[in-house]
Design an enzyme around this catalytic site. Sequence first.
Site, mmCIF file in Angstrom:
data_model
loop_
_atom_site.group_PDB
_atom_site.id
_atom_site.type_symbol
_atom_site.label_atom_id
_atom_site.label_comp_id
_atom_site.label_asym_id
_atom_site.label_seq_id
_atom_site.Cartn_x
_atom_site.Cartn_y
_atom_site.Cartn_z
ATOM 1 N N TYR A 1 -14.130 0.916 10.138
ATOM 2 C CA TYR A 1 -12.694 1.182 10.165
ATOM 3 C C TYR A 1 -12.155 1.037 11.585
ATOM 4 O O TYR A 1 -11.150 0.359 11.830
ATOM 5 C CB TYR A 1 -12.430 2.589 9.621
ATOM 6 C CG TYR A 1 -10.977 2.993 9.588
ATOM 7 C CD1 TYR A 1 -10.060 2.334 8.778
ATOM 8 C CD2 TYR A 1 -10.526 4.074 10.339
ATOM 9 C CE1 TYR A 1 -8.722 2.730 8.734
ATOM 10 C CE2 TYR A 1 -9.200 4.479 10.299
ATOM 11 C CZ TYR A 1 -8.303 3.795 9.505
ATOM 12 O OH TYR A 1 -6.984 4.183 9.459
ATOM 13 N N GLY B 1 0.824 -1.206 0.000
ATOM 14 C CA GLY B 1 0.000 0.000 0.000
ATOM 15 C C GLY B 1 0.855 1.252 0.000
ATOM 16 O O GLY B 1 0.547 2.245 0.651
ATOM 17 N N ASP C 1 1.810 -1.683 -4.654
ATOM 18 C CA ASP C 1 0.482 -1.093 -4.575
ATOM 19 C C ASP C 1 -0.407 -1.754 -5.617
ATOM 20 O O ASP C 1 0.082 -2.258 -6.641
ATOM 21 C CB ASP C 1 0.525 0.418 -4.811
ATOM 22 C CG ASP C 1 -0.713 1.124 -4.276
ATOM 23 O OD1 ASP C 1 -0.694 1.521 -3.090
ATOM 24 O OD2 ASP C 1 -1.696 1.252 -5.025
ATOM 25 N N GLY D 1 -0.252 5.297 -0.987
ATOM 26 C CA GLY D 1 -1.142 6.137 -0.207
ATOM 27 C C GLY D 1 -0.440 7.346 0.382
ATOM 28 O O GLY D 1 0.769 7.548 0.195
ATOM 29 N N GLN D 2 -1.206 8.136 1.119
ATOM 30 C CA GLN D 2 -0.684 9.385 1.685
ATOM 31 C C GLN D 2 0.523 9.130 2.576
ATOM 32 O O GLN D 2 1.560 9.780 2.453
ATOM 33 C CB GLN D 2 -1.785 10.076 2.490
ATOM 34 C CG GLN D 2 -1.364 11.422 3.077
ATOM 35 C CD GLN D 2 -2.368 11.961 4.075
ATOM 36 O OE1 GLN D 2 -3.131 11.207 4.667
ATOM 37 N NE2 GLN D 2 -2.366 13.260 4.259
ATOM 38 N N LEU D 3 0.417 8.169 3.472
ATOM 39 C CA LEU D 3 1.530 7.832 4.355
ATOM 40 C C LEU D 3 2.601 7.053 3.607
ATOM 41 O O LEU D 3 3.805 7.335 3.729
ATOM 42 C CB LEU D 3 1.027 7.011 5.543
ATOM 43 C CG LEU D 3 2.094 6.438 6.474
ATOM 44 C CD1 LEU D 3 2.832 7.559 7.207
ATOM 45 C CD2 LEU D 3 1.452 5.464 7.474
#
Length: 318
Positions: free
Chosen positions: A142, A8, A34, A11-13
Amino acid sequence: MEKILVIGAAGQLGSELTKSLTDRHGQEQVIATDLNEQAKSKFDFCRFEVLDVMDQERLRKLVKEEKITQIYHLAAVLSATGEQKPLFAWKLNMDSLMGVLELAREFKLNKVYWPSSIAVFGPNTPKVNTPQFVVKEPNTVYGISKQAGEQWCQYYFEKYGVDVRSLRYPGLIGYKSLPGGGTTDYAVDIYHKALAGEKFTCFLKEDSSLPMMYMPDAIKATLDLMEAPKESIKVRSSYNLAGMSFTPKEIFESIRKHYPDFEIEYQPDFRQKIADSWPDSIDDSEARKDWGWRPEYDLDQMTQDILANLPAFFPIEK
């Protein structure tokens, strides 16, 4: 030498953390993965592989053939998106974590990193300076998946000795990636609107205080945690982590110091209910005590840095 797999990574992080890992360990020692094939363009500094984390056989083969020693498992469906697709969010968030933990056990990996979230807390959790050890009754899929994931991480450490480490991130704010479907993403989008000279419509109330953190602090915390001696890590579920807390009105006023004509309106939607169930502020004294955590940015420092750097990543069209 460590061989690190980031799942992943786009993503932003992930995109910023992968760069920091590559800077530390070298481009040959980090593999970014990803689901999105187009994400390859983000990773000219290290190797990139297309990977669906739900394809356990492909993941296992990659770990075995590349002699992976550490996994950073960042793939997840975030809070707001998860409420729209709850069954999919649960399946992806939980099945992917269990697959990674099993691989860590089977191949005796050196370390695993898995991010948790303030979403593990719920409406019955104390909202001010929320303690490390406290009642957790999350009411989003979540948050439920993160709470369950924390317990599985602790279980795999206690039962199998898997050195899995985790942080409960607050809302993360950066300028190198676009919002990704989280409840705190307004605090990313608001800077884009300010630079574009557009009025910002906020999906939270003006006085909704939430714990937040600037991305450089989040990267620093993650690397500090992962590089700390094993005996220093006392919490094997997930550490509370704090940077700053602010409301939409406060971030708006911070931006107005640089753009006096910037305007905002408030149109709370379904994300307001999610925000209302989360803490206002976090007590991260366990992280400070165990491995020396200290944030570096406050709200105005973050605002100044983002406004100066964001246009280089997303040119403003007015």
